[in-house]
Design a protein around this motif. Structure first.
Motif: not given
Length: 534
Positions: A492, A496, A500-501, A525, A530
């Motif tokens: 994560n 970030d 990206y996400k 997912y 982003t």
């Protein structure tokens, strides 16, 4: 090509340094040699030949611990009062700062002494503990037209300082023999966390105060009984007989004590200490660049990792308060008449003596006008230097900014030119190199608009596989966290950081070979770029 060690005596011979270079009416000279390059040895063995004088005509002045190291190494320090007397090392008289000051004040200094050499000279300008000596000696030298030679491993402060008509001038400089693999900058306040993470075999730890040294010693010995020894001044009221014995043994043998994994010293004790034991790591929490360089330089066999803990304690605020207070005093003093000047001096003297336990102002004459330069300007300058260092070693946030990191590297690079500089952030250790960034960006770019499944199946890449790739890259580029990082958290953070996400979790029914949806569902997912990713 093999990198040969350089020593002061060898370089002086090659450069043809003469008496004229070292003692000149226009300036005070500095021999700026790295820790372990033989500055004190040259003074005791080679200087008299260059000056064409007797060894007894030279006086070497040094901090107490540095003299202890010299005398113990020579085997002639038994039960001597080092704070009051003069001693000889290789026929050269040696004394402490305090002993010389007392002789000058009592007007009992031998007229035979013609040349004065101040060792660990950076202390006279940058250290509050020695500031009263700096003010006294520099004025004494200037008032009496006495030439002096200064020895230091950290010359920056001296080179930028001027007193009276004699600016300091560097006449000789060699780099330190101490090799450092990595210098790691961090703002973590919990020293024990760092010790546990970075310690492997032998670890050298330097902190600012005796209280910090004792606290860390207890914490480590609670975890691993007998593993840590705190070393500080033998004259301190908290010093035990055991500590004094260990301290003498370290100085005499230049080795870690047998069976000890952690040697902890306070900043004031590093001068004069030499450790010939190879250290895997060193942890340094000291308030200035000068103090940190001096501490690391005591590890004569080098060190793999130096962890510089950027202090967020009270030092910065305390130094700034003292500096501001003294600055206000100078403004008022310069506007006052002679009678008020006297009252202001006495007031500042009593206030600062209470704060620091020594004379903040050397009052040379209270009967008449006192020129500004006599108001202990060396101490005023020491506040400037310490505040300057403190600003660079102080972080407003929990993270080190890019600008701060660049500044820190620029400061330390001249002393340890072959070292790799990295910083420990909240997420992990990051180097300046772009390889990790480029590889991680490429990896995430390939995943853009791809489904990342939550569990192992035959439909494509899974979260677990992405996590393993992230951890593999971190390991490849020596990027590790100050505490264990779970794979998902590491993933994560990376996603970030690089713009990206992971989109909202979605589900779909698995289709069979005929394209028909079955009852089983899979969850995934969507990896998305982003707005902040260019």
């Amino acid at each position: 090509m093999k990198n040969e060690k350089q020593y002061i005596s060898d370089i002086i011979g090659k450069r043809g340094i003469t008496k004229k270079h070292l003692f000149n009416d226009g300036y005070y000279s500095i021999i700026a040699g790295g820790v372990g390059t033989g500055k004190s040895t040259f003074t005791c063995k080679g200087l008299a030949k260059i000056l064409n004088c007797k060894s007894s005509e030279i006086l070497l002045i040094a901090p107490l611990v540095a003299i202890e190291q010299q005398l113990i190494a020579k085997g002639n320090a038994e039960k001597q009062d080092l704070t009051q007397a003069f001693f000889k090392v290789d026929n050269v008289p040696v004394c402490t700062y305090a002993a010389l000051m007392n002789k000058i004040k009592a007007k009992t200094l031998s007229p035979q002494i013609k040349y004065f050499v101040f060792d660990e000279a950076h202390q006279l300008i940058t250290s509050e503990s020695y500031a009263k000596y700096g003010a006294f000696f520099l004025k004494w030298l200037d008032d009496n037209g006495i030439q002096a030679l200064f020895l230091t491993a950290t010359p920056m402060a001296l080179l930028t300082y001027e007193h009276g008509k004699k600016p300091f001038k560097e006449v000789l400089g060699v780099k330190s023999n101490v090799k450092v693999d990595k210098i790691i900058f961090t703002t973590e306040k919990d020293l024990l966390t760092h010790v546990k993470y970075f310690a492997r075999n032998k670890m050298f730890i330097a902190v600012q105060t005796v209280v910090e040294a004792q606290k860390l010693e207890k914490q480590l010995n609670d975890c691993m009984p007998g593993s840590a020894k705190a070393i500080f001044s033998k004259t301190h009221d908290k010093a035990t007989d055991e500590m004094r014995t260990v301290a003498d043994k370290i100085i005499k043998t230049e080795q870690f004590p047998e069976g000890v994994q952690f040697v902890i010293v306070n900043g004031a004790y590093t001068e004069g200490m030499e450790i010939q034991t190879k250290c895997e790591s060193a942890l340094v929490k000291l308030p200035s660049v000068t103090a940190i360089v001096q501490a690391v330089g005591r590890l004569r066999k080098g060190v793999d990792d130096v962890v510089v803990v950027l202090s967020k304690d009270q030092f910065y605020a305390q130094t700034k308060r003292s500096f501001d207070e003294f600055n206000k005093f100078l403004i008022e003093y310069r506007k006052a008449d002679e009678l008020l000047k006297r009252e202001l001096l006495l007031g500042m003297y009593s206030i600062q003596k209470e704060h620091f336990g020594h004379e903040f102002v050397n009052i040379h004459s209270m009967n008449g006008y006192v020129p500004d330069y006599q108001i202990n300007m060396p101490l005023y300058h020491s506040f400037e230097i310490n505040l300057y260092d403190a600003k660079r070693l102080y972080c407003e946030n929990d993270e080190i900014s890019n600008d701060q990191f660049e500044q820190l590297e620029a400061i330390f690079k001249p002393y340890f030119p072959n070292s790799k500089f990295v910083r420990l952030t909240q997420e992990g250790m990051t180097s300046k190199e772009d390889d990790y960034d480029n590889d991680m960006r490429a990896f995430l770019s390939d995943l853009n608009n791809e489904r990342v499944y939550t569990e192992q199946n035959k439909n494509g890449i899974t979260v677990d596989q992405v996590c393993r790739k992230v951890m593999q890259l971190r390991k490849e580029y020596n990027i590790f966290s100050k505490r264990p990082v779970q794979c998902t958290r590491s993933l994560n953070n990376a996603i970030d950081k690089y713009g990206y996400k992971m989109g909202k979790r979605s589900s779909q029914r698995i289709k069979d070979v005929f394209g028909r949806a079955t009852g089983e569902k899979v969850t995934f997912y969507l990896m998305e770029r982003t707005q902040k990713q260019s």
